[in-house]
Scaffold this motif. Structure first.
Motif, mmCIF file in Angstrom:
data_model
loop_
_atom_site.group_PDB
_atom_site.id
_atom_site.type_symbol
_atom_site.label_atom_id
_atom_site.label_comp_id
_atom_site.label_asym_id
_atom_site.label_seq_id
_atom_site.Cartn_x
_atom_site.Cartn_y
_atom_site.Cartn_z
ATOM 1 N N UNK A 127 0.785 -1.117 0.026
ATOM 2 C CA UNK A 127 -0.194 -0.092 -0.348
ATOM 3 C C UNK A 127 0.681 0.940 -0.143
ATOM 4 N N UNK A 128 2.246 1.452 0.198
ATOM 5 C CA UNK A 128 3.148 1.884 0.339
ATOM 6 C C UNK A 128 4.755 1.693 -0.639
ATOM 7 N N UNK A 129 4.755 2.665 -1.325
ATOM 8 C CA UNK A 129 6.458 2.952 -1.910
ATOM 9 C C UNK A 129 6.941 3.554 -0.851
ATOM 10 N N UNK A 130 7.007 3.181 0.220
ATOM 11 C CA UNK A 130 8.997 3.882 0.936
ATOM 12 C C UNK A 130 9.938 3.374 0.827
ATOM 13 N N UNK A 131 10.945 4.267 0.653
ATOM 14 C CA UNK A 131 12.075 3.621 0.311
ATOM 15 C C UNK A 131 12.441 3.180 -0.992
ATOM 16 N N UNK A 132 11.009 4.156 -2.466
ATOM 17 C CA UNK A 132 11.511 4.226 -3.924
ATOM 18 C C UNK A 132 11.667 4.961 -4.449
ATOM 19 N N UNK A 133 12.386 5.254 -4.910
ATOM 20 C CA UNK A 133 12.390 7.046 -5.696
ATOM 21 C C UNK A 133 11.349 7.362 -5.837
ATOM 22 N N UNK A 134 10.590 8.715 -5.994
ATOM 23 C CA UNK A 134 9.656 9.183 -5.781
ATOM 24 C C UNK A 134 9.175 8.944 -7.914
ATOM 25 N N UNK A 135 10.352 9.669 -8.818
ATOM 26 C CA UNK A 135 10.268 9.063 -9.769
ATOM 27 C C UNK A 135 9.968 7.866 -10.524
ATOM 28 N N UNK A 137 7.981 5.823 -8.646
ATOM 29 C CA UNK A 137 6.670 5.062 -7.857
ATOM 30 C C UNK A 137 5.691 5.752 -9.198
ATOM 31 N N UNK A 138 6.124 6.931 -9.429
ATOM 32 C CA UNK A 138 5.152 7.886 -10.470
ATOM 33 C C UNK A 138 4.889 6.988 -11.673
ATOM 34 N N UNK A 139 6.334 7.062 -12.405
ATOM 35 C CA UNK A 139 5.947 5.566 -13.349
ATOM 36 C C UNK A 139 5.324 4.318 -13.553
ATOM 37 N N UNK A 140 5.507 3.701 -12.508
ATOM 38 C CA UNK A 140 4.371 2.580 -11.800
ATOM 39 C C UNK A 140 3.341 2.877 -11.307
ATOM 40 N N UNK A 157 -2.544 -1.446 -8.587
ATOM 41 C CA UNK A 157 -1.348 -1.456 -8.573
ATOM 42 C C UNK A 157 -0.622 -1.461 -7.358
ATOM 43 N N UNK A 158 0.696 -2.144 -7.269
ATOM 44 C CA UNK A 158 0.995 -2.266 -6.023
ATOM 45 C C UNK A 158 1.766 -4.352 -5.799
ATOM 46 N N UNK A 159 1.075 -4.765 -6.610
ATOM 47 C CA UNK A 159 0.441 -6.606 -6.823
ATOM 48 C C UNK A 159 1.833 -6.786 -6.565
ATOM 49 N N UNK A 160 2.353 -7.434 -5.838
ATOM 50 C CA UNK A 160 3.863 -8.267 -5.788
ATOM 51 C C UNK A 160 3.605 -9.153 -6.102
ATOM 52 N N UNK A 215 16.036 -1.125 -16.736
ATOM 53 C CA UNK A 215 15.320 -2.662 -17.128
ATOM 54 C C UNK A 215 13.864 -2.549 -16.875
ATOM 55 N N UNK A 216 13.344 -1.896 -15.569
ATOM 56 C CA UNK A 216 11.628 -1.746 -15.796
ATOM 57 C C UNK A 216 10.997 -1.339 -16.270
ATOM 58 N N UNK A 217 11.417 -0.256 -17.114
ATOM 59 C CA UNK A 217 10.666 0.418 -18.782
ATOM 60 C C UNK A 217 10.481 -0.538 -20.011
ATOM 61 N N UNK A 218 11.288 -1.344 -19.871
ATOM 62 C CA UNK A 218 11.175 -2.582 -21.255
ATOM 63 C C UNK A 218 10.881 -3.398 -20.509
ATOM 64 N N UNK A 219 10.945 -3.893 -19.087
ATOM 65 C CA UNK A 219 9.286 -4.957 -18.696
ATOM 66 C C UNK A 219 7.828 -4.570 -18.507
ATOM 67 N N UNK A 220 7.900 -2.815 -18.714
ATOM 68 C CA UNK A 220 6.721 -2.738 -18.336
ATOM 69 C C UNK A 220 6.192 -2.545 -19.762
ATOM 70 N N UNK A 221 7.302 -2.413 -21.472
ATOM 71 C CA UNK A 221 6.464 -2.297 -22.609
ATOM 72 C C UNK A 221 6.390 -4.073 -22.812
ATOM 73 N N UNK A 222 6.883 -4.495 -22.155
ATOM 74 C CA UNK A 222 6.744 -6.348 -22.236
ATOM 75 C C UNK A 222 5.333 -6.501 -21.504
#
Ligand code: UDP
Ligand code: MG
Length: 316
Positions: A127-135, A137-140, A157-160, A215-222
């Motif tokens: 439910x939180x993205x504590x400790x993650x760079x804000x940018x 989180x924004x893209x996620x 959103x935020x599913x593990x 890597x995350x960006x490419x993963x999201x496109x995938x």
């Protein structure tokens, strides 16, 4: 008697594995004591280059509940999850990260919920993205909004990837033998009654994340290409919109020329239009290319992973 298989993808996790094992064993022991329940811990070494495999060999010697598979190279977390689900024996299976970002303390609650018979799977979300760079989180967040609009897999959103499933669901996931795997989408796509457990984000105990922003960006496109064909429609929509715009402009120019003359004006606007059209066309061809590339890889029917060693080898 129930058996829970805990599947743990590990890639260079020598720093975290000892902590993880300790925590997991504590939870497992207390659960086994309270219920008629056994555990199987299936570690999947995803081509680690550090001492991870060495550690796993030792773990397997010390504890008969611990098994491992080791890949011939790095095939990615998705492949590791697939290998684990395909090779696990339990009538329940859970996928967990090795870095304790998926707290084992949630397992008893998850198991209890499944036993009630009301659900087929219990999944977790941060439910939180504590400790993650804000940018990041924004893209996620943007990604989750987008993919839920354009695909029919329900992706929270935020599913593990941390979830406990019944055998039926495991079999359904294993039956999806696609090469381009996007687990969050696959979990959603197979359906079943899922209970979501929210929890606060936990930072990794040791070691470093393997995910760079790129890597995350490419993963999201995938993920988008794997679970939606909406981008393919962009060409059609853009085509219709531009045809309409062109029609309006033609009318405007014909009328203007009839009234005012001036036949040679408008070269700059023409150049801009040619560029614009060229851009749109290349963009749409690029999207086509993305889908074609995925189709190409899918038709090769390559194995999703290759095993180089298992705990059985050590016994021989
Ligand atoms: N992992 C894997 N193969 C990879 C990358 C990661 O098996 O190529 C595993 C890793 O060992 C960990 C889990 O996937 O158990 C999640 O990785 P990480 O903690 O780096 O990701 P994050 O939590 O930052 O999303
Ligand atoms: Mg992590």
């Amino acid at each position: 008697m129930d058996t829970i298989s805990i599947i743990v993808p590990c890639c260079n996790e020598e720093a975290t594995l000892p902590y993880f094992r300790e925590e997991l064993q504590k939870t497992a022991d207390s659960m086994s004591a309270a219920n008629d329940l056994t555990f199987e811990f299936l570690f999947v070494d995803d081509g680690s280059t550090d001492q991870t495999l060495e550690l796993l060999r030792r773990f397997a010697r010390q504890d008969s509940r611990i098994r491992y598979l080791s890949f011939s190279r790095n095939f990615g977390k998705e492949a590791a999850i697939y290998a684990g689900l395909q090779n696990c024996a339990g009538n329940y299976a859970a996928v967990m990260d090795a870095d304790l970002q998926d707290p084992p303390s949630l397992l008893p609650e998850m198991y209890r919920l499944l036993q009630s018979g009301e659900f087929d799977s219990v999944a977790t979300r941060r439910v939180s993205r504590k400790g993650e760079p804000p940018i990041r989180s924004f893209f996620a967040r943007g990604f989750y909004r987008l993919i839920n609009k354009i695909s029919d897999a329900d992706i929270v959103d935020g599913a593990r990837d941390f979830r406990l499933m019944k055998r039926r669901m495991v079999d359904a996931i294993v039956s999806m033998g696609e090469y381009n795997r996007f687990s969050k989408g696959i979990f959603g796509w197979v359906g079943f009654r899922t209970k979501w457990l929210p929890y606060e984000n936990v930072e990794r105990v040791a070691g470093e994340t393997k995910w760079s922003f790129w890597k995350l960006f490419k993963y999201s496109l995938q993920g988008i290409v794997a679970f939606s064909t909406a981008p393919l429609a962009i060409a059609s929509v853009a085509g219709i919109v531009l045809c309409f715009a062109a029609f309006v402009m033609i009318c405007y120019i014909v009328i203007k020329t009839l009234i005012f003359g001036d036949p040679v004006g408008g070269w700059p606007s023409l150049a801009c239009m040619v560029m614009f059209m060229g851009g749109i066309q290349l963009f749409c061809t690029g999207i086509l290319g993305q889908y074609l590339a995925k189709t190409y890889l899918e038709t090769k029917r390559r194995p999703i992973y290759i095993i180089a060693e298992t705990d059985q080898d050590a016994l021989e």
